[in-house]
Scaffold this motif. Structure first.
Motif, PDB file in Angstrom:
ATOM      1  N   PRO A  61       0.817  -1.221   0.000  1.00  0.00           N
ATOM      2  CA  PRO A  61       0.000   0.000   0.000  1.00  0.00           C
ATOM      3  C   PRO A  61       0.853   1.274   0.000  1.00  0.00           C
ATOM      4  O   PRO A  61       0.439   2.295  -0.569  1.00  0.00           O
ATOM      5  N   GLY A  62       2.019   1.210   0.606  1.00  0.00           N
ATOM      6  CA  GLY A  62       2.850   2.409   0.711  1.00  0.00           C
ATOM      7  C   GLY A  62       3.269   2.947  -0.650  1.00  0.00           C
ATOM      8  O   GLY A  62       3.423   4.157  -0.833  1.00  0.00           O
ATOM      9  N   ALA A  63       3.448   2.037  -1.619  1.00  0.00           N
ATOM     10  CA  ALA A  63       3.983   2.442  -2.917  1.00  0.00           C
ATOM     11  C   ALA A  63       2.904   2.983  -3.851  1.00  0.00           C
ATOM     12  O   ALA A  63       3.222   3.619  -4.861  1.00  0.00           O
ATOM     13  N   ALA A  64       1.623   2.752  -3.519  1.00  0.00           N
ATOM     14  CA  ALA A  64       0.546   3.142  -4.432  1.00  0.00           C
ATOM     15  C   ALA A  64       0.213   4.628  -4.271  1.00  0.00           C
ATOM     16  O   ALA A  64       0.571   5.246  -3.264  1.00  0.00           O
ATOM     17  N   ASP A  65      -0.467   5.192  -5.283  1.00  0.00           N
ATOM     18  CA  ASP A  65      -0.827   6.596  -5.130  1.00  0.00           C
ATOM     19  C   ASP A  65      -1.996   6.746  -4.158  1.00  0.00           C
ATOM     20  O   ASP A  65      -2.783   5.824  -3.951  1.00  0.00           O
ATOM     21  N   MET A  66      -2.021   7.908  -3.553  1.00  0.00           N
ATOM     22  CA  MET A  66      -2.902   8.186  -2.422  1.00  0.00           C
ATOM     23  C   MET A  66      -4.365   7.842  -2.709  1.00  0.00           C
ATOM     24  O   MET A  66      -5.018   7.112  -1.959  1.00  0.00           O
ATOM     25  N   GLN A  67      -4.878   8.357  -3.851  1.00  0.00           N
ATOM     26  CA  GLN A  67      -6.301   8.187  -4.147  1.00  0.00           C
ATOM     27  C   GLN A  67      -6.652   6.711  -4.315  1.00  0.00           C
ATOM     28  O   GLN A  67      -7.626   6.221  -3.767  1.00  0.00           O
ATOM     29  N   MET A  68      -5.794   6.017  -5.045  1.00  0.00           N
ATOM     30  CA  MET A  68      -6.067   4.606  -5.276  1.00  0.00           C
ATOM     31  C   MET A  68      -6.015   3.815  -3.969  1.00  0.00           C
ATOM     32  O   MET A  68      -6.815   2.909  -3.740  1.00  0.00           O
ATOM     33  N   ARG A  69      -5.069   4.222  -3.097  1.00  0.00           N
ATOM     34  CA  ARG A  69      -4.947   3.507  -1.835  1.00  0.00           C
ATOM     35  C   ARG A  69      -6.228   3.667  -1.003  1.00  0.00           C
ATOM     36  O   ARG A  69      -6.728   2.707  -0.425  1.00  0.00           O
ATOM     37  N   VAL A  70      -6.745   4.866  -0.977  1.00  0.00           N
ATOM     38  CA  VAL A  70      -7.966   5.111  -0.199  1.00  0.00           C
ATOM     39  C   VAL A  70      -9.136   4.312  -0.785  1.00  0.00           C
ATOM     40  O   VAL A  70      -9.876   3.638  -0.062  1.00  0.00           O
ATOM     41  N   VAL A  71      -9.281   4.377  -2.108  1.00  0.00           N
ATOM     42  CA  VAL A  71     -10.401   3.665  -2.736  1.00  0.00           C
ATOM     43  C   VAL A  71     -10.284   2.165  -2.491  1.00  0.00           C
ATOM     44  O   VAL A  71     -11.250   1.506  -2.081  1.00  0.00           O
ATOM     45  N   VAL A  72      -9.097   1.633  -2.715  1.00  0.00           N
ATOM     46  CA  VAL A  72      -8.919   0.181  -2.590  1.00  0.00           C
ATOM     47  C   VAL A  72      -9.022  -0.254  -1.137  1.00  0.00           C
ATOM     48  O   VAL A  72      -9.783  -1.175  -0.799  1.00  0.00           O
ATOM     49  N   TRP A  73      -8.277   0.405  -0.260  1.00  0.00           N
ATOM     50  CA  TRP A  73      -8.197  -0.076   1.121  1.00  0.00           C
ATOM     51  C   TRP A  73      -9.395   0.316   1.966  1.00  0.00           C
ATOM     52  O   TRP A  73      -9.842  -0.462   2.802  1.00  0.00           O
ATOM     53  N   ASP A  74      -9.921   1.509   1.789  1.00  0.00           N
ATOM     54  CA  ASP A  74     -10.956   1.978   2.708  1.00  0.00           C
ATOM     55  C   ASP A  74     -12.371   1.760   2.197  1.00  0.00           C
ATOM     56  O   ASP A  74     -13.316   1.715   2.985  1.00  0.00           O
ATOM     57  N   ILE A  75     -12.533   1.662   0.887  1.00  0.00           N
ATOM     58  CA  ILE A  75     -13.893   1.528   0.362  1.00  0.00           C
ATOM     59  C   ILE A  75     -14.140   0.126  -0.192  1.00  0.00           C
ATOM     60  O   ILE A  75     -15.081  -0.548   0.204  1.00  0.00           O
ATOM     61  N   ARG A  76     -13.284  -0.276  -1.112  1.00  0.00           N
ATOM     62  CA  ARG A  76     -13.621  -1.508  -1.811  1.00  0.00           C
ATOM     63  C   ARG A  76     -13.222  -2.776  -1.068  1.00  0.00           C
ATOM     64  O   ARG A  76     -13.922  -3.783  -1.144  1.00  0.00           O
ATOM     65  N   MET A  77     -12.098  -2.743  -0.374  1.00  0.00           N
ATOM     66  CA  MET A  77     -11.686  -3.973   0.305  1.00  0.00           C
ATOM     67  C   MET A  77     -12.656  -4.418   1.378  1.00  0.00           C
ATOM     68  O   MET A  77     -12.982  -5.604   1.465  1.00  0.00           O
ATOM     69  N   PRO A  78     -13.154  -3.490   2.229  1.00  0.00           N
ATOM     70  CA  PRO A  78     -14.152  -3.954   3.214  1.00  0.00           C
ATOM     71  C   PRO A  78     -15.358  -4.601   2.539  1.00  0.00           C
ATOM     72  O   PRO A  78     -15.846  -5.647   2.991  1.00  0.00           O
ATOM     73  N   MET A  79     -15.821  -4.011   1.436  1.00  0.00           N
ATOM     74  CA  MET A  79     -16.977  -4.601   0.730  1.00  0.00           C
ATOM     75  C   MET A  79     -16.653  -5.984   0.196  1.00  0.00           C
ATOM     76  O   MET A  79     -17.418  -6.935   0.341  1.00  0.00           O
ATOM     77  N   ALA A  80     -15.493  -6.069  -0.471  1.00  0.00           N
ATOM     78  CA  ALA A  80     -15.122  -7.347  -1.087  1.00  0.00           C
ATOM     79  C   ALA A  80     -14.916  -8.425  -0.025  1.00  0.00           C
ATOM     80  O   ALA A  80     -15.316  -9.579  -0.205  1.00  0.00           O
ATOM     81  N   LEU A  81     -14.298  -8.034   1.088  1.00  0.00           N
ATOM     82  CA  LEU A  81     -14.030  -9.029   2.130  1.00  0.00           C
ATOM     83  C   LEU A  81     -15.287  -9.368   2.916  1.00  0.00           C
ATOM     84  O   LEU A  81     -15.463 -10.502   3.373  1.00  0.00           O
ATOM     85  N   LEU A  82     -16.182  -8.388   3.068  1.00  0.00           N
ATOM     86  CA  LEU A  82     -17.444  -8.687   3.752  1.00  0.00           C
ATOM     87  C   LEU A  82     -18.247  -9.697   2.929  1.00  0.00           C
ATOM     88  O   LEU A  82     -18.916 -10.576   3.482  1.00  0.00           O
ATOM     89  N   ALA A  83     -18.165  -9.567   1.588  1.00  0.00           N
ATOM     90  CA  ALA A  83     -18.824 -10.575   0.744  1.00  0.00           C
ATOM     91  C   ALA A  83     -18.280 -11.952   1.059  1.00  0.00           C
ATOM     92  O   ALA A  83     -19.040 -12.931   1.154  1.00  0.00           O
ATOM     93  N   VAL A  84     -16.979 -12.046   1.263  1.00  0.00           N
ATOM     94  CA  VAL A  84     -16.349 -13.338   1.549  1.00  0.00           C
ATOM     95  C   VAL A  84     -16.802 -13.879   2.908  1.00  0.00           C
ATOM     96  O   VAL A  84     -17.258 -15.019   3.017  1.00  0.00           O
ATOM     97  N   THR A  85     -16.704 -13.049   3.950  1.00  0.00           N
ATOM     98  CA  THR A  85     -17.031 -13.556   5.291  1.00  0.00           C
ATOM     99  C   THR A  85     -18.527 -13.840   5.430  1.00  0.00           C
ATOM    100  O   THR A  85     -18.914 -14.848   6.025  1.00  0.00           O
ATOM    101  N   VAL A  86     -19.356 -12.973   4.836  1.00  0.00           N
ATOM    102  CA  VAL A  86     -20.804 -13.193   4.938  1.00  0.00           C
ATOM    103  C   VAL A  86     -21.206 -14.434   4.151  1.00  0.00           C
ATOM    104  O   VAL A  86     -21.975 -15.277   4.628  1.00  0.00           O
ATOM    105  N   GLY A  87     -20.672 -14.552   2.939  1.00  0.00           N
ATOM    106  CA  GLY A  87     -20.976 -15.741   2.134  1.00  0.00           C
ATOM    107  C   GLY A  87     -20.545 -17.005   2.846  1.00  0.00           C
ATOM    108  O   GLY A  87     -21.297 -17.989   2.915  1.00  0.00           O
ATOM    109  N   ALA A  88     -19.342 -16.980   3.416  1.00  0.00           N
ATOM    110  CA  ALA A  88     -18.833 -18.156   4.120  1.00  0.00           C
ATOM    111  C   ALA A  88     -19.706 -18.478   5.331  1.00  0.00           C
ATOM    112  O   ALA A  88     -20.071 -19.631   5.565  1.00  0.00           O
ATOM    113  N   SER A  89     -20.073 -17.445   6.109  1.00  0.00           N
ATOM    114  CA  SER A  89     -20.871 -17.675   7.324  1.00  0.00           C
ATOM    115  C   SER A  89     -22.248 -18.244   6.993  1.00  0.00           C
ATOM    116  O   SER A  89     -22.684 -19.227   7.597  1.00  0.00           O
ATOM    117  N   LEU A  90     -22.924 -17.606   6.032  1.00  0.00           N
ATOM    118  CA  LEU A  90     -24.279 -18.061   5.698  1.00  0.00           C
ATOM    119  C   LEU A  90     -24.254 -19.480   5.161  1.00  0.00           C
ATOM    120  O   LEU A  90     -25.115 -20.307   5.473  1.00  0.00           O
TER     121      LEU A  90
END
Lengths: 354, 251
Positions: A61-90
């Motif tokens: 993450p340190g090497a990526a540009d600021m905007q992309m890091r925020v979008v990927v790490w703070d917005i999209r990753m929680p969504m993508a990973l929540l899909a994984v954990t919720v799908g697995a749990s259900l």
């Protein structure tokens, strides 16, 4: 390693070892597809990034540009990973409900947990009723969780009564679905337009409210429950041969069923309270795993978990890809896209385990 | 010598008592013992009581053996799950054990499949099997741990004539080899006469008689057990057999 001819295992044992190897390969395939799906899921959105850049941003993450890091790490990753954990749990919850209740239709959705959660959420959104006063920002998920647990505990309590069969429990679950749906409809009837649209949106199921906190909670529940089920793998598999037979093998059937119901309740209620109604995963995930891996819980359990995670993650990809610029509610996509796939699978495989 | 003896055994469901004061002399291992009686005589209840699935008064005495070496095969043959025959046997072997299977354990599974002529079905899924095949799998599953007290509830009810003879022979061989007590609920009196050394006759939840097969199973006992009139005669080769004359007239 060399084996002398006499030490070679006989044919059936060899065939069994081959079967195990094949199953491990299927599980590995699931895991690989899941990783791919998550990467694609993160790359999709209003701003499209190449998958390679996304992977690079995740790894360093340190090497990526600021905007992309925020979008990927703070917005999209929680969504993508929540899909994984919720799908697995259900999916895992559905798998064990089907196992202990000996019913292929058992799932968090069909036993009324989802409907109860929707009703709890609607109580907060329409009437502003907090079942547990305090954290008002979390009123909706807490209400949803409380109602889902109440429904689960009702089923759980009744199943401990003497003479209550698994069929009774399933019928009770169906009764709960109708009851909570009627109560929900009543709330909607009296709701303001604004509250109504919030309720409708919630019941469609959505990952857009994902946070790292929700990912952590759902992941923690998986981490706690998975080993508890894994430790009971042989006993849970034996239960599928019937209560009397399992008991004859020394399985403490009643206690195992109660323990599993408690675990399953938590496993299903939490994700549902975070993402709303996603009905399809809890039935289909286990069935996909059963068709491809059989019901030996050593493979069925991780199989159901991975299948559920993969289905919901792939659905999340589709929900963004179908209409460019819009994210369709994921609960709608799971059913629309999943059902034809599921029908094809059960009709072509043709193994009648139920 | 392994023995099993029952002392004033009672059992039931809820308030309804099915068994009362069931007492037997020590049943010796090494040969088959038949448990005979009409439907609802309490055979399955007795098995479940001995196996510890039902509570009740009285004592079960295990001679020269620990009760963990007991295996009980229920009557219900409706096994249906996405498991192969091989996996189904493994399941009985690995209960309470770890995830890994040793070569010795695999050989044990292979051995019991061969003993009951199931090797060719090893990779078939349970739902694909016929009722008789499933029953044979169930028998193999019961014996894979090499138990020394075995209770089998109607192990031959779904088998064709050839398989009945084959399975009863295999069970008798198992009893001889291991010295196990083998108590089988059976309905075919001629099969009992052919393959079992001793008999426990149960009626209305109580023991009517126990002893060597031919001492117990005379026309009078068969009449009081099943309500039929019959003769027990020797065939041209000297083997005893039962010939049914018809339903007994009430006396």
């Amino acid at each position: 390693m060399t084996l002398s001819p006499t030490a070679l295992p006989p044919t059936n044992a060899r065939a069994y070892r081959a079967l195990i190897a094949r199953r491990l390969a299927i599980l590995a395939g699931f895991a690989a597809l899941l990783l791919l799906s998550v990467a694609v899921d993160i790359s999709l959105g209003p701003a499209r990034y190449p998958v390679a850049d996304v992977v690079r941003t995740i790894l360093s993450p340190g090497a990526a540009d600021m905007q992309m890091r925020v979008v990927v790490w703070d917005i999209r990753m929680p969504m993508a990973l929540l899909a994984v954990t919720v799908g697995a749990s259900l999916s895992m919850a559905g798998a064990q409900m089907q196992t202990i209740l000996a019913n292929p239709l058992a799932s968090p959705f069909t036993l009324g947990l989802s409907a109860a959660a929707s009703f709890g959420a609607a109580l907060a959104m329409v009437l502003g009723v907090a079942l547990f006063p305090g954290a008002l920002t979390l009123m909706v998920p807490i209400n949803a969780f409380a109602m889902a647990m109440a429904a689960a505990l009702l089923i759980f309590g009744l199943s401990t009564l003497r003479g209550v069969t698994v069929e009774t429990i399933v019928l009770l679950g169906i009764a709960l679905v109708f009851t909570f749906n009627a109560a929900l409809a009543l709330l909607q009837y009296f709701a303001s337009e604004q509250a109504l649209s919030a309720v409708v949106f919630w019941t469609m199921g959505s990952l857009t409210k994902a946070t790292w906190g929700k990912v952590a909670v759902t992941a923690a529940i998986l981490v706690v429950t998975l080993p508890l089920f894994a430790r009971r793998a042989w006993a849970l598999t034996a239960i599928r041969l019937g209560e009397v037979r399992a008991a004859a093998m020394g399985v403490p059937v009643r206690r195992l069923r109660l323990e599993a119901l408690v675990l399953v309740s938590v496993l299903a209620a939490v994700p549902v309270s975070f993402v709303g109604t996603i009905g399809f995963i809890g039935i289909v995930g286990p069935h996909v795993a059963r068709l491809l891996l059989g019901e030996d819980q050593r493979f069925f359990l991780p199989g159901a978990l991975l299948a559920g995670a993969l289905i919901l993650s792939a659905t999340s990809v589709l929900s963004k890809a179908l209409l460019p610029g819009a994210v369709l509610p994921i609960g709608i996509i799971t059913a629309l896209v999943g059902v034809p796939f599921f029908m094809a699978l059960i009709l072509t495989k043709g193994r009648k385990a139920w | 010598m392994v023995t099993l003896a029952l002392d004033q055994i009672g059992a039931g469901y809820g308030r309804q008592m099915i068994l009362r004061g069931v007492t037997t002399p020590p049943i010796e291992g090494g040969a088959l013992t038949a448990l005979v009686g009409a439907n609802a005589a309490g055979k399955s209840t007795l098995f479940r009581r001995i196996a510890g699935q039902l509570k009740g008064p009285g004592t079960v005495h295990f001679g020269g053996i620990d009760r963990t070496e007991l295996r009980y095969m229920p009557q219900d043959t409706a096994m249906s799950a996405a498991l192969t025959v091989f996996e189904t046997i493994i399941l009985a072997l690995k209960q309470g054990g770890g995830w890994r299977l040793s070569a010795a354990e695999l050989a044990q599974v292979e051995g019991v499949l061969a003993r009951f002529d199931l090797s060719h079905l090893a990779d078939r899924q349970l739902p694909e099997l016929s009722g008789g095949q499933r029953q044979a799998v169930s028998i193999a599953q019961t014996l894979v741990t090499r138990p020394r007290i075995v209770l089998m509830d109607e192990p031959t009810s779904a088998l064709d004539l050839y398989r009945q003879v084959e399975v009863l022979n295999a069970l008798a061989t198992y009893a001889e080899e291991t010295g196990a007590v083998m108590l089988l609920a059976l309905h075919d009196i001629n099969q009992v006469m052919r393959s079992c050394r001793s008999v426990i006759a149960l009626a209305g939840g109580q023991v009517l008689a126990t002893g060597p097969t031919l001492d117990v199973l005379g026309p009078e006992m068969i009449r009081s057990l099943y309500g039929i009139s019959c003769r027990v005669e020797r065939c041209s080769r000297g083997c005893p057999m039962m010939i049914v004359d018809g339903v007994a007239q009430p006396t």
